[in-house]
Scaffold this motif. Structure first.
Motif, mmCIF file in Angstrom:
data_model
loop_
_atom_site.group_PDB
_atom_site.id
_atom_site.type_symbol
_atom_site.label_atom_id
_atom_site.label_comp_id
_atom_site.label_asym_id
_atom_site.label_seq_id
_atom_site.Cartn_x
_atom_site.Cartn_y
_atom_site.Cartn_z
ATOM 1 N N GLU A 113 0.833 -1.209 0.000
ATOM 2 C CA GLU A 113 0.000 0.000 0.000
ATOM 3 C C GLU A 113 0.866 1.257 0.000
ATOM 4 O O GLU A 113 0.533 2.250 -0.640
ATOM 5 C CB GLU A 113 -0.908 -0.008 1.227
ATOM 6 N N ARG A 114 1.999 1.220 0.674
ATOM 7 C CA ARG A 114 2.915 2.368 0.680
ATOM 8 C C ARG A 114 3.474 2.598 -0.723
ATOM 9 O O ARG A 114 3.538 3.750 -1.205
ATOM 10 C CB ARG A 114 4.045 2.102 1.667
ATOM 11 N N LEU A 115 3.859 1.541 -1.405
ATOM 12 C CA LEU A 115 4.384 1.689 -2.758
ATOM 13 C C LEU A 115 3.304 2.198 -3.704
ATOM 14 O O LEU A 115 3.587 2.984 -4.608
ATOM 15 C CB LEU A 115 4.935 0.357 -3.255
ATOM 16 N N ARG A 116 2.080 1.761 -3.515
ATOM 17 C CA ARG A 116 0.989 2.265 -4.347
ATOM 18 C C ARG A 116 0.757 3.747 -4.110
ATOM 19 O O ARG A 116 0.414 4.482 -5.038
ATOM 20 C CB ARG A 116 -0.295 1.487 -4.035
ATOM 21 N N TRP A 117 0.933 4.187 -2.891
ATOM 22 C CA TRP A 117 0.761 5.612 -2.597
ATOM 23 C C TRP A 117 1.870 6.429 -3.240
ATOM 24 O O TRP A 117 1.641 7.512 -3.756
ATOM 25 C CB TRP A 117 0.744 5.829 -1.087
ATOM 26 N N GLU A 118 3.088 5.889 -3.231
ATOM 27 C CA GLU A 118 4.219 6.645 -3.766
ATOM 28 C C GLU A 118 4.226 6.706 -5.292
ATOM 29 O O GLU A 118 4.699 7.683 -5.860
ATOM 30 C CB GLU A 118 5.534 6.014 -3.277
ATOM 31 N N ARG A 119 3.725 5.669 -5.955
ATOM 32 C CA ARG A 119 3.704 5.656 -7.415
ATOM 33 C C ARG A 119 2.337 5.174 -7.904
ATOM 34 O O ARG A 119 2.197 4.090 -8.452
ATOM 35 C CB ARG A 119 4.791 4.731 -7.962
ATOM 36 N N PRO A 120 1.294 6.002 -7.740
ATOM 37 C CA PRO A 120 -0.049 5.532 -8.126
ATOM 38 C C PRO A 120 -0.250 5.416 -9.623
ATOM 39 O O PRO A 120 -1.148 4.720 -10.068
ATOM 40 C CB PRO A 120 -0.968 6.602 -7.529
ATOM 41 N N LEU A 121 0.578 6.104 -10.426
ATOM 42 C CA LEU A 121 0.370 6.089 -11.875
ATOM 43 C C LEU A 121 1.422 5.266 -12.593
ATOM 44 O O LEU A 121 1.624 5.426 -13.781
ATOM 45 C CB LEU A 121 0.407 7.508 -12.430
ATOM 46 N N ARG A 122 2.129 4.400 -11.873
ATOM 47 C CA ARG A 122 3.267 3.712 -12.446
ATOM 48 C C ARG A 122 2.880 2.929 -13.682
ATOM 49 O O ARG A 122 2.079 1.999 -13.606
ATOM 50 C CB ARG A 122 3.849 2.766 -11.416
ATOM 51 N N SER A 123 3.373 3.352 -14.839
ATOM 52 C CA SER A 123 3.160 2.676 -16.112
ATOM 53 C C SER A 123 1.696 2.524 -16.481
ATOM 54 O O SER A 123 1.333 1.675 -17.269
ATOM 55 C CB SER A 123 3.815 1.282 -16.083
ATOM 56 N N ALA A 124 0.834 3.334 -15.910
ATOM 57 C CA ALA A 124 -0.580 3.257 -16.238
ATOM 58 C C ALA A 124 -1.033 4.576 -16.800
ATOM 59 O O ALA A 124 -0.327 5.567 -16.783
ATOM 60 C CB ALA A 124 -1.398 2.905 -14.999
ATOM 61 N N GLY A 125 -2.236 4.638 -17.310
ATOM 62 C CA GLY A 125 -2.811 5.895 -17.758
ATOM 63 C C GLY A 125 -3.365 6.651 -16.575
ATOM 64 O O GLY A 125 -3.129 6.305 -15.424
ATOM 65 N N PRO A 126 -4.124 7.732 -16.804
ATOM 66 C CA PRO A 126 -4.725 8.472 -15.714
ATOM 67 C C PRO A 126 -5.591 7.553 -14.850
ATOM 68 O O PRO A 126 -6.397 6.779 -15.331
ATOM 69 C CB PRO A 126 -5.566 9.531 -16.436
ATOM 70 N N ARG A 127 -5.403 7.631 -13.552
ATOM 71 C CA ARG A 127 -6.087 6.748 -12.618
ATOM 72 C C ARG A 127 -7.546 7.135 -12.481
ATOM 73 O O ARG A 127 -7.902 8.294 -12.418
ATOM 74 C CB ARG A 127 -5.396 6.839 -11.245
ATOM 75 N N ARG A 128 -8.403 6.130 -12.400
ATOM 76 C CA ARG A 128 -9.825 6.364 -12.218
ATOM 77 C C ARG A 128 -10.171 6.281 -10.743
ATOM 78 O O ARG A 128 -9.709 5.373 -10.036
ATOM 79 C CB ARG A 128 -10.649 5.326 -12.981
ATOM 80 N N GLU A 129 -10.991 7.199 -10.269
ATOM 81 C CA GLU A 129 -11.392 7.220 -8.874
ATOM 82 C C GLU A 129 -12.449 6.155 -8.639
ATOM 83 O O GLU A 129 -13.596 6.270 -9.061
ATOM 84 C CB GLU A 129 -11.960 8.600 -8.519
ATOM 85 N N GLN A 130 -12.085 5.042 -8.001
ATOM 86 C CA GLN A 130 -13.020 3.977 -7.711
ATOM 87 C C GLN A 130 -12.708 3.430 -6.334
ATOM 88 O O GLN A 130 -11.577 3.512 -5.857
ATOM 89 C CB GLN A 130 -12.922 2.856 -8.757
ATOM 90 N N PRO A 131 -13.711 2.853 -5.670
ATOM 91 C CA PRO A 131 -13.463 2.298 -4.344
ATOM 92 C C PRO A 131 -12.425 1.191 -4.408
ATOM 93 O O PRO A 131 -12.386 0.398 -5.354
ATOM 94 C CB PRO A 131 -14.840 1.747 -3.930
ATOM 95 N N GLU A 132 -11.553 1.147 -3.393
ATOM 96 C CA GLU A 132 -10.530 0.113 -3.328
ATOM 97 C C GLU A 132 -11.175 -1.213 -2.928
ATOM 98 O O GLU A 132 -11.954 -1.271 -1.982
ATOM 99 C CB GLU A 132 -9.456 0.504 -2.294
#
Length: 892
Positions: A484-503
């Motif tokens: 979860e810490r790594l996801r917070w630090e790099r939320p867009l890693r190699s992906a397009g714009p992130r979509r706001e959706q429930p985890e």
């Protein structure tokens, strides 16, 4: 005073710069250097001036890379600015992130986040005019095809841009607003209604329950929905009042202003201004952790040595597409006594360390002939490479085998051998866990094959170790919180714009190695890379019982692999490798020079053996079990193998007596003598093949045995029998019948069967695939900032009007050019010159001439910020600088 008040008080009241270029131009050198350090792609090549730097910072590729390196809250701030008015004030940004009820954590973290976005040139402008770079706004703002990453849709003005004026007026009437005389004021009135929380609440008081349920489903996104040609009554109620606006036939959207009112002003469901904490799953004594890691490191060395020893005489064949076949990987896993995915990891590690490679192809296959280190200027190739080329042309299969570096690695002390492996593992971009999965073309990914490079792998691997190093010694992190810490630090890693959706709920990270991952799923890839980093670190002995060991912390030092050096050279010589090896060495047991012989024809090695003893014992006995102690078993076949290698029975007895701490058991002595007595009694040579024996009764026994039928034996003399089989098949057949034949040469001497080590030509380890340009060092940053400043001064210096050549270069006659630069050299003034170099490239230079002689002018070039010499015949013309306004400083 609150953090946001301090931030507002520290801002100037003026509207700020008018463009990103002006904002960058107003920065000091330290701030400009920080930008280039955080976005190294802007340095390749070095911009000529600030305007070019700003243009490059706004390109799509550069902005995407910059967004990928933002943490989650900085990305949320950028997403909020993308749906805010352009420009937006700091307070508007704070309201979008904190909502109507406010959020102290958001208010405390936002000033530093805005400063970060400014530093990386994603946001510019003053306190009341914050502007997101246009390209970033285009990437993060909603469009007709997708919503914003926040889940918000287009504004009322954007959604009604193609709507008829009559329809807009009808919506105003249904919403209880007065009729207007133009569309602009009507849209403004509707936008004002939806932006007013109280008026929206009053409007929804009379809404059907089903209509409110529709809004609840759309409010956090995606805001788009489908309707039929004849909508239901509850949908018609929303359409009539503009709470749903049509975008395309059959598609409606919830306007942004209405969604924000229903959200309480928040752009995101859950703002995340604070980085998640890595929880501690277990706590152990540091000494226990180091001891466990040392044991794992020793096991890792044994596994790699076993792999290389099994391939010493030539390993598996190389597939046509590259890599190992599934069958060869299974055989390797059987030899190493590990699962196939783990065997693939060890094979890939040896490959990354430069210890194994293909024995065919060129040393550098991506170079042309004259660039290869094994070819001189006339195309001469060394013998090994020429043999490899001949094998390929003749259709002979290429095989994997140890490289010459393996011999150097094998002679190093254990701790240095381990450091060599770790120097290859830490920066490597090949991901062995992908083996067995499918690539983008639905082809199976094989060990040592193409398609395994993943550029985020070293960053994830290093970051995992850094987060573990942030805990106290002996503390093991919880994998789920680490992820979860790594996801917070790099939320867009190699992906397009992130979509706001429930985890989705997560129960933790399952420790599973291998199995592949979808080629187009970057989030799953990052999760797997984290899991694999934890498991690989444990297998290698970087961690022990889940916690980072002392020698593992030393891996995070600044020293790294030098450019152009092989893995072994760097691992043996770098300061980091030396420190790691010194910390690990006390944890590894000293090699032993003795074994314990048992009466059951076994020998127990209570620890690692010195290399000569281990190699000799490996020929004389078979390994029965491994672990803290290795058990060897003596069999007739293993003793015969030692005799075939040229050892006599007397030498074997002396060897065992010298290296055993226990008396040599009598059964072992009898076994050696019995096998030696029968060894070589039969002699096999090459006719087709033949068997020769001085004892005629032995040959009679062979000829009478039914198992000899396939060998097609025929007696030529009382002591000689000929066979139709080749010598190797004949020897194997006789051994299967219980005899102990020996091969002999054409002269009648016994042939000694020693293994012949096979080595590849010199090979360079696979280079990691970089994740973008490398980070610049201090020297490069200083030079780049200096060059940009000099070029900007030159580009902004005013000049007098002069005739111009194509391309905007000054155009003057040769006589006028010479006279102008001579005058400038005498007065010390600067002039503009147009210059065309030998390749035909034209440029404008701001030059302060120092001397003019011999057809050349030498002066200080402000554009390049250095003294240069130019040929007069390559100068197209000269333009004097315009008079500076009062109070202005001339360019220097």
């Amino acid at each position: 005073m609150s953090a946001e008040q301090q931030h507002r008080d520290g801002q100037a009241a003026d509207p700020g710069p008018r463009s990103l270029a002006q904002a960058l131009r107003e920065r000091d050198d330290a701030s400009l250097g920080a930008l280039l350090r955080s976005r190294p792609d802007l340095l390749h090549p070095v911009p000529t001036d600030v305007t070019q730097l700003a243009t490059r910072a706004g390109t799509r590729a550069s902005v995407l890379r910059a967004l990928e390196h933002l943490d989650r809250f900085a990305l949320q701030a950028a997403e909020a600015l993308a749906v805010a008015p352009d420009p937006a004030s700091y307070q508007e940004l704070l309201d979008l992130l904190a909502g109507d009820d406010g959020d102290e954590e958001v208010a405390g973290a936002l000033p530093a986040t805005v400063a970060l976005l400014r530093e990386r040139a994603l946001v510019w402008g003053g306190e009341d005019r914050l502007r997101l770079v246009r390209t970033a706004r285009e990437l993060l703002a909603p469009s007709a095809s997708h919503s914003s990453p926040t889940g918000l849709g287009p504004s009322v003005a954007e959604a009604t841009s193609g709507m008829s004026p009559g329809r807009i007026q009808a919506i105003l009437t249904a919403a209880g607003l007065p009729h207007t005389h133009d569309t602009v004021s009507a849209v403004a009135a509707l936008s004002g209604l939806f932006a007013d929380r109280e008026r929206v609440a009053e409007l929804l008081e009379g809404a059907p329950e089903a209509s409110r349920e529709v809004l609840t489903r759309l409010v956090w996104g995606p805001p788009y929905g489908q309707v039929t040609a004849e909508p239901a009554a509850h949908l018609r109620w929303l359409l009539d009042r503009g709470l749903l606006l049509p975008t395309t036939p059959g598609t409606v959207v919830l306007p942004r202003e209405a969604a924000l009112s229903l959200r309480g002003g928040r752009a995101h469901r859950v703002p995340e201004p604070t980085r998640p904490r890595v929880a501690v799953a277990a706590e152990r004594k540091p000494q226990v952790v180091d001891a466990a890691a040392g044991g794992q490191a020793l096991a890792a060395l044994d596994t790699v040595e076993e792999l290389l020893r099994s391939w010493d005489e030539g390993g598996p064949a190389v597939l046509r597409a590259g890599g190992l076949s599934i069958r060869d990987l299974k055989r390797t896993a059987t030899v190493l006594e590990v699962p196939e995915p783990v065997a693939a990891f060890w094979v890939e590690l040896a490959y990354a360390a430069g210890l194994i490679a293909s024995d065919g192809g060129y040393v550098e296959e991506h170079h042309d002939r004259h660039d290869r280190p094994d070819a001189d200027a006339e195309g001469y190739e060394d013998e090994e490479t020429r043999d490899a080329r001949t094998r390929r042309r003749s259709g002979e299969a290429e095989h994997y085998a140890p490289t010459p570096e393996y011999d150097a690695w094998r002679d190093l002390p254990p701790a240095e051998r381990w450091a060599w492996l770790l120097e290859a593992w830490l920066p490597g971009t090949r991901a062995p866990g992908l083996i067995g999965g499918r690539d983008g073309r639905d082809r199976t990914l094989s060990a040592l094959g193409p398609g395994l490079d993943r550029s985020p792998a070293p960053e994830v691997r290093r970051r995992v170790l850094e987060l573990m190093a942030g805990l106290e010694p002996g503390q093991a992190p919880d994998p789920a919180t680490l992820l979860e810490r790594l996801r917070w630090e790099r939320p867009l890693r190699s992906a397009g714009p992130r979509r706001e959706q429930p985890e989705p709920p997560r129960t933790g990270v399952r420790p599973a190695y291998g199995g592949g991952v979808a080629a187009n799923d970057p989030e799953a890839l990052r999760t797997k890379l984290t899991e694999w980093a934890l498991l690989e670190a444990e297998m290698l002995g970087v961690t022990g019982r889940g916690a980072l060991a002392t020698h593992g912390r030393a891996l995070l030092g600044a020293e790294g692999r030098s450019e152009g050096a092989g893995a072994g050279t760097t691992a043996a010589g770098s300061a980091r490798a030396a420190v790691v090896a010194a910390l690990l060495a006390p944890l590894l047991p000293e090699p032993l020079d003795h074994v314990l012989l048992q009466a059951d024809l076994t020998a127990v090695a209570p620890g690692p053996l010195v290399r000569p003893l281990a190699e000799a014992l490996g020929v004389l006995a078979d390994v029965e079990s491994k672990g803290g102690a290795t058990v060897y078993r003596f069999t007739p076949g293993s003793v015969r193998r030692a005799l075939d290698a040229g050892r006599s029975a007397t030498e074997l007895h002396a060897f065992l007596d010298r290296h055993s701490r226990t008396p040599v058991p009598q059964p072992l002595t009898y076994l050696i003598d019995d096998v030696a007595r029968r060894h070589g009694l039969l002699r096999v040579g090459a006719a087709s093949s033949y068997v020769r024996c001085d004892d005629e009764s032995v040959l009679d026994e062979i000829l009478a045995d039914r198992r000899a039928t396939a060998l097609r034996l025929r007696r030529l003399a009382p002591t000689v029998v000929a066979a139709q089989a080749d010598p190797r098949t004949l020897i194997e057949g006789l051994r299967a019948m219980g005899f102990a034949p020996a091969a002999e040469s054409a002269e009648g001497d016994v042939m000694i069967a020693r293994p012949h080590a096979h080595r590849t030509p010199p090979r360079t380890p696979p280079a990691p695939v970089p994740d973008g340009p490398p980070a610049p060092d201090a020297t490069l940053l200083t030079a780049a900032v200096r060059a940009v400043r000099a070029g900007d001064r030159a580009a902004t210096a005013p000049r007098k009007e002069t005739p111009q050549a194509p391309g905007g270069l000054p155009r003057t006659s040769p006589a006028d050019t010479l006279a102008t630069v001579q005058a400038a050299a005498m007065t010390g003034e600067s002039v503009w010159i147009g210059h065309v170099n030998a390749e035909g490239a034209a440029s404008q230079r701001l030059l302060a001439p120092l001397r003019v002689e011999g057809g050349y002018v030498t002066g200080y070039d402000h554009t390049a910020d250095e003294v240069r010499t130019y040929a007069l015949h390559r100068i197209t013309g000269v333009a004097e600088l315009a008079d500076e306004p009062d109070g202005a400083e001339p360019a220097r």
